[in-house]
Write a protein that holds these residues in place. Structure first.
Motif, PDB file in Angstrom:
ATOM      1  N   GLU B 495     -16.179  21.827   8.602  1.00  0.00           N
ATOM      2  CA  GLU B 495     -15.624  20.983   7.543  1.00  0.00           C
ATOM      3  C   GLU B 495     -16.503  21.033   6.288  1.00  0.00           C
ATOM      4  O   GLU B 495     -16.013  21.178   5.167  1.00  0.00           O
ATOM      5  CB  GLU B 495     -15.511  19.544   8.038  1.00  0.00           C
ATOM      6  N   GLU B 496     -17.818  20.959   6.501  1.00  0.00           N
ATOM      7  CA  GLU B 496     -18.714  20.942   5.341  1.00  0.00           C
ATOM      8  C   GLU B 496     -18.787  22.304   4.660  1.00  0.00           C
ATOM      9  O   GLU B 496     -18.889  22.393   3.439  1.00  0.00           O
ATOM     10  CB  GLU B 496     -20.098  20.465   5.775  1.00  0.00           C
ATOM     11  N   ALA B 499     -15.790  22.667   2.512  1.00  0.00           N
ATOM     12  CA  ALA B 499     -15.952  21.923   1.260  1.00  0.00           C
ATOM     13  C   ALA B 499     -16.810  22.723   0.288  1.00  0.00           C
ATOM     14  O   ALA B 499     -16.510  22.795  -0.913  1.00  0.00           O
ATOM     15  CB  ALA B 499     -16.585  20.569   1.542  1.00  0.00           C
ATOM     16  N   ASP B 504      -9.980  22.911   1.657  1.00  0.00           N
ATOM     17  CA  ASP B 504      -9.686  21.757   2.503  1.00  0.00           C
ATOM     18  C   ASP B 504      -9.524  22.246   3.931  1.00  0.00           C
ATOM     19  O   ASP B 504      -9.061  23.359   4.166  1.00  0.00           O
ATOM     20  CB  ASP B 504      -8.366  21.099   2.083  1.00  0.00           C
ATOM     21  N   ARG B 532     -10.840  23.318  -8.774  1.00  0.00           N
ATOM     22  CA  ARG B 532     -11.155  22.892  -7.407  1.00  0.00           C
ATOM     23  C   ARG B 532     -12.622  22.456  -7.292  1.00  0.00           C
ATOM     24  O   ARG B 532     -12.948  21.576  -6.507  1.00  0.00           O
ATOM     25  CB  ARG B 532     -10.871  24.027  -6.423  1.00  0.00           C
ATOM     26  N   ASP B 535     -12.786  18.953  -8.455  1.00  0.00           N
ATOM     27  CA  ASP B 535     -12.266  18.079  -7.387  1.00  0.00           C
ATOM     28  C   ASP B 535     -13.335  17.857  -6.336  1.00  0.00           C
ATOM     29  O   ASP B 535     -13.530  16.755  -5.822  1.00  0.00           O
ATOM     30  CB  ASP B 535     -11.035  18.721  -6.720  1.00  0.00           C
ATOM     31  N   TYR B 536     -14.030  18.939  -6.020  1.00  0.00           N
ATOM     32  CA  TYR B 536     -15.087  18.878  -5.004  1.00  0.00           C
ATOM     33  C   TYR B 536     -16.221  17.968  -5.472  1.00  0.00           C
ATOM     34  O   TYR B 536     -16.698  17.112  -4.723  1.00  0.00           O
ATOM     35  CB  TYR B 536     -15.585  20.291  -4.726  1.00  0.00           C
ATOM     36  N   ALA B 538     -16.067  15.533  -7.517  1.00  0.00           N
ATOM     37  CA  ALA B 538     -15.634  14.138  -7.582  1.00  0.00           C
ATOM     38  C   ALA B 538     -15.889  13.404  -6.269  1.00  0.00           C
ATOM     39  O   ALA B 538     -16.192  12.212  -6.274  1.00  0.00           O
ATOM     40  CB  ALA B 538     -14.159  14.063  -7.961  1.00  0.00           C
ATOM     41  N   VAL B 539     -15.779  14.107  -5.134  1.00  0.00           N
ATOM     42  CA  VAL B 539     -15.998  13.428  -3.857  1.00  0.00           C
ATOM     43  C   VAL B 539     -17.370  13.735  -3.266  1.00  0.00           C
ATOM     44  O   VAL B 539     -17.903  12.958  -2.495  1.00  0.00           O
ATOM     45  CB  VAL B 539     -14.910  13.796  -2.821  1.00  0.00           C
ATOM     46  N   ALA B 540     -17.948  14.878  -3.651  1.00  0.00           N
ATOM     47  CA  ALA B 540     -19.175  15.311  -2.976  1.00  0.00           C
ATOM     48  C   ALA B 540     -20.442  14.768  -3.607  1.00  0.00           C
ATOM     49  O   ALA B 540     -21.454  14.639  -2.937  1.00  0.00           O
ATOM     50  CB  ALA B 540     -19.242  16.835  -2.941  1.00  0.00           C
ATOM     51  N   SER B 542     -22.544  12.304  -6.778  1.00  0.00           N
ATOM     52  CA  SER B 542     -22.512  11.306  -7.840  1.00  0.00           C
ATOM     53  C   SER B 542     -23.320  11.875  -9.009  1.00  0.00           C
ATOM     54  O   SER B 542     -24.523  11.758  -9.053  1.00  0.00           O
ATOM     55  CB  SER B 542     -23.118  10.002  -7.355  1.00  0.00           C
TER      56      SER B 542
END
Lengths: 131, 654
Positions: B495-496, B499, B504, B532, B535-536, B538-540, B542
């Motif tokens: 999964e990581e 990412a 996905d 992309r 997008d990555y 934004a969640v991965a 700060s």
């Protein structure tokens, strides 16, 4: 005429294993089980390529490489590191020091042979990506 | 200038008046006079002006001296009043003096007049000065009273000889008493003082009295309603001519509000101090814990690195010798020997994979895993891992089928990591597959990029367990398949890694029908990769900054490839390196806090690589340019526009 490969690794089992692999691939293999002997062997035999371990007692692979570059006859011999250390810092240090490849143990036999062929000058050399 | 003397004569006889005036003119003054002989005239004269002296005949035809005297007193005129009379009894003289006349002179004894007037005027002068002083005293007392009232102070007076005590209304009110309610003795006062303060007040006061000095006190009083109030007071001891203390006078002030504020302030300060101490203690504790955790973490990290390092060498030896033996390099081996050696090789590889998983997991957690994304072909990625997959499947007697669509677009990914994901998914699929079943690796065009999947015919996963699938070190329980050992890291790492490859991962499964895990890879299309990547981010991560650096190195073959390898190892795993069609220019988009300094460091590092084996012209061909830095996410759009502009320019150049 086959190219000469010098293998420097304090672990005799590894040195011999790599030598077998090199011989099987058609190269002439020499081994040295410490850096000092290795530098001497390099000066005497002027190998076409050196496969070098990093972690060795007394003199590590980086120091070996630095001293090698001070010996005019063999200063430009390409070096491939084979190390059990997969840390980025070690990889970066090796590449900055001028190593052509950095392989981590355990390697796949074809990776090793491929890297050697890619680095050796001559018709067989290519521009394979750095791993 | 001589003083003026205004004399009012009450006399009906003009001869007598003339005689009188003649006498008066002998004095040291300018004489003015008015003569009246009736009560009405008297009133008019008194209203008209101030008089310095009134001389009145005792008896007049329609008036008399005593009535005139009464009128003078009534007018509050302080001038001397002298009566004259032809003949009068002693009793009348006494009555006149009692009524307030100053002197009584018989007509004919004029020689007495002038001295008497002189004397009386002097006395009047004294009286007047005294009155003025008195008025001033009253005024200043009034001012004092007002000042005391304004500052909530009241006055008291304690007669030591009689023990009587007089309080101003203010003092009464600060003891909770109505005006006039205080019993007026010092004993009554002592009863109002708070029992705990009574003794100290008494002893302090007694000491001051015996020493005859002034003193200050502060004590509590208990009001009739039971409430407690604070009073601050000062006293001044007065002594008589023999030095005995006879009287104490002083002020009291109600300081309850001040005292309460003080108590509240002290309580607040104490609470604050307690909080400060507690916070300090907590901070020290936190600091210690942080240090301990950091220490533990780096110890764990070092341990992980060391363990994997220590494992690798023996694994290399075991696997390597088994391999060369299988190949017959060390002499002929029988078919069964070759099979057994194959088991050793497979299991060693598996073990090596687990070590790799452990290390990757620790690197992923530490954010130090290197990512080298570049254009790649899905067919190549699968081909590279195929031998490993085949060996794993054979060992479990599971068949691997491949269904890769034709004409798949090139992807932009770290091929090694994509391969690792496929391996981990197949490891998982094979682990749960029944004997002799089939595991399918498939790939198809999806959303502009490529979707790669692994489908099995295993037991499937319950809907409620799907969410847990990717959790680190967690295997779903109660599976009917026995052989499910393993460290459970594979899917989590997959999964990581997906990412990191800006894709996905998803799982579709039904109990009893098998599972399909699939993941996406972005197409080799820089704008789409950029999208992309954002997008990555934004969640991965700060981030606060987004920066772009342009690197051009039009170098001889091979060197630029090495440069790329070097850059990939030098940048942060969160950064994105986009290549241009010419293969020599790169755009680094990243989050480095100080991107300008990073640019300088990168330039210096690359120049050193260039100098080492770039050959002549390398330095000249090398360009490292800081394109800009933007606040993230506020200026994300601006950053995207700038980066896209850069990308399109390069395409035009080519």
């Amino acid at each position: 005429m086959s190219e000469t490969i010098l293998i420097v690794d304090d672990d005799r089992a590894i040195a011999q294993l790599v030598a077998i692999r090199m011989s099987a691939a058609g190269f002439k293999a020499l081994t040295a089980s410490d850096s000092k002997t290795g530098l001497e062997a390099a000066r005497l035999n002027r190998p076409d390529l050196i496969l070098l371990d990093i972690r060795m007692p007394e003199m590590d692979g980086f120091e070996f490489h630095r001293r090698l570059k001070e010996i005019p006859e063999v200063a430009h011999t390409p070096v491939i590191f084979i190390s059990a250390n997969s840390q980025e810092a070690a990889r970066r240090k090796a590449l900055i020091s001028g190593a052509r490849y950095y392989l981590t143990k355990p390697y796949e036999p074809h990776e090793l042979v491929g890297a050697v062929r890619a680095v050796l000058p001559g018709p067989r050399s290519g521009t394979a990506a750095v791993q | 200038m001589r003083r003026q003397l205004h004399v009012l004569l009450v006399e009906d006889c003009t001869d007598d008046a003339a005689l009188l005036l003649r006498q008066l003119r002998g004095g040291d003054w300018d004489l003015f006079h008015e003569r009246i002989e009736t009560a009405e005239g008297m009133t008019a004269a008194l209203d008209a002006r101030e008089w310095d002296l009134v001389i009145s005949d005792f008896s007049l035809p329609r008036f008399n001296g005593l009535a005139a005297l009464a009128m003078v007193k009534q007018h509050r005129l302080d001038a001397p009043f002298i009566l004259v009379s032809g003949a009068v009894g002693e009793d009348i003289a006494v009555a006149a003096m009692k009524a307030g006349a100053c002197d009584f002179i018989l007509k004919g004894q004029w020689a007495r007049l002038l001295p008497a007037v002189d004397r009386e005027l002097r006395d009047a002068e004294v009286r007047k000065a005294h009155r003025r002083a008195e008025a001033q005293l009253v005024a200043s007392e009034e001012r004092l009273r007002m000042a005391l009232e304004a500052s909530n102070q009241g006055t008291w007076d304690w007669n030591l000889l009689t023990s009587e005590m007089t309080w101003s209304p203010m003092v009464e009110s600060m003891h909770g008493l109505a005006p006039g309610a205080f019993a007026g003795t010092v004993d009554a006062f002592l009863q109002l003082i708070h029992p705990e303060d009574c003794a100290s007040y008494f002893s302090e006061t007694a000491r001051a009295i015996s020493e005859g000095r002034s003193y200050n006190t502060e004590f509590r009083v208990v009001w009739p309603d039971g409430s407690v109030h604070w009073i601050a007071g000062s006293g001044q001891v007065a002594r008589d001519s023999e030095g005995n203390s006879v009287r104490v006078v002083g002020t009291f002030m109600d300081v309850t509000a001040r005292q309460q504020a003080l108590i509240e302030k002290e309580a607040a300060e104490a609470a604050l101090e307690e909080h400060r101490v507690r916070i300090e203690r907590a901070n020290r504790e936190l600091e210690r814990n942080n240090l301990r955790l950091a220490d533990l973490y780096s110890t764990a990290q070092r341990f992980m690195d060391n363990v994997s390092h220590e494992f690798r060498t023996p694994l290399t030896v075991i696997k390597g010798y088994a391999e060369v033996m299988v190949e017959g390099v060390a002499g002929p081996v029988s078919g069964q020997q070759a099979e057994f050696l194959g088991f050793i090789v497979d299991r060693t590889r598996e073990l090596a994979q687990m070590v790799e998983d452990l290390l990757d997991s620790s690197k992923l957690r530490a954010g130090t895993l290197r990512v080298d994304r570049r254009p790649a072909s899905v067919h190549d990625i699968v081909a590279k891992v195929r031998p490993i997959l085949m060996r794993m499947a054979t060992a479990k007697n599971v068949r691997i089928a491949e269904r890769l669509d034709e004409g798949l677009p090139e992807v932009f990914a770290d091929a090694e990591k994509a391969g690792r994901v496929i391996i981990n998914l197949v490891v998982n699929a094979v682990k749960f597959s029944p004997e002799a079943s089939e595991v399918t690796i498939w790939a198809r065009h999806a959303g502009g990029g490529v979707e790669i999947g692994v489908s099995d015919h295993g037991p499937g996963i319950a809907a409620e367990d799907l969410g847990l699938i990717f959790q680190r070190f967690k295997q779903v329980g109660n599976t009917p398949i026995k052989n499910t050992d393993g460290i459970g890291l594979g899917l989590n790492i997959a999964e990581e890694l997906v990412a990191l490859n800006l894709g996905d991962i998803q799982v579709v499964s039904e109990l009893g029908k098998g599972s399909t895990f699939s993941f996406t890879l972005p197409p080799n299309d820089p704008p789409e990769v950029l999208r992309r990547y954002l997008d990555y981010l934004a969640v991965a991560a700060s981030l606060s900054t987004l920066a772009a650096i342009r690197v051009s190195c039009h170098l001889p073959d091979g060197i630029s490839s090495e440069m790329r390898g070097f850059i990939a190892s030098a940048i942060n795993p969160l950064d994105l390196v986009l290549g241009f069609p010419d293969g020599c220019s790169l755009l680094i988009v990243g989050a480095s806090a100080d991107s300008k300094r990073f640019t300088e460091r990168l330039r210096a590092a690359m120049e050193s690589v260039c100098g080492r084996y770039g050959g002549p012209g390398c330095m000249e061909a090398l360009q490292v340019e800081h394109l800009g830095a933007w606040h993230y996410p506020a200026e994300e759009q601006k950053a995207v526009e700038r980066i896209l502009q850069e990308l399109s320019q390069e395409v035009l150049h080519v």
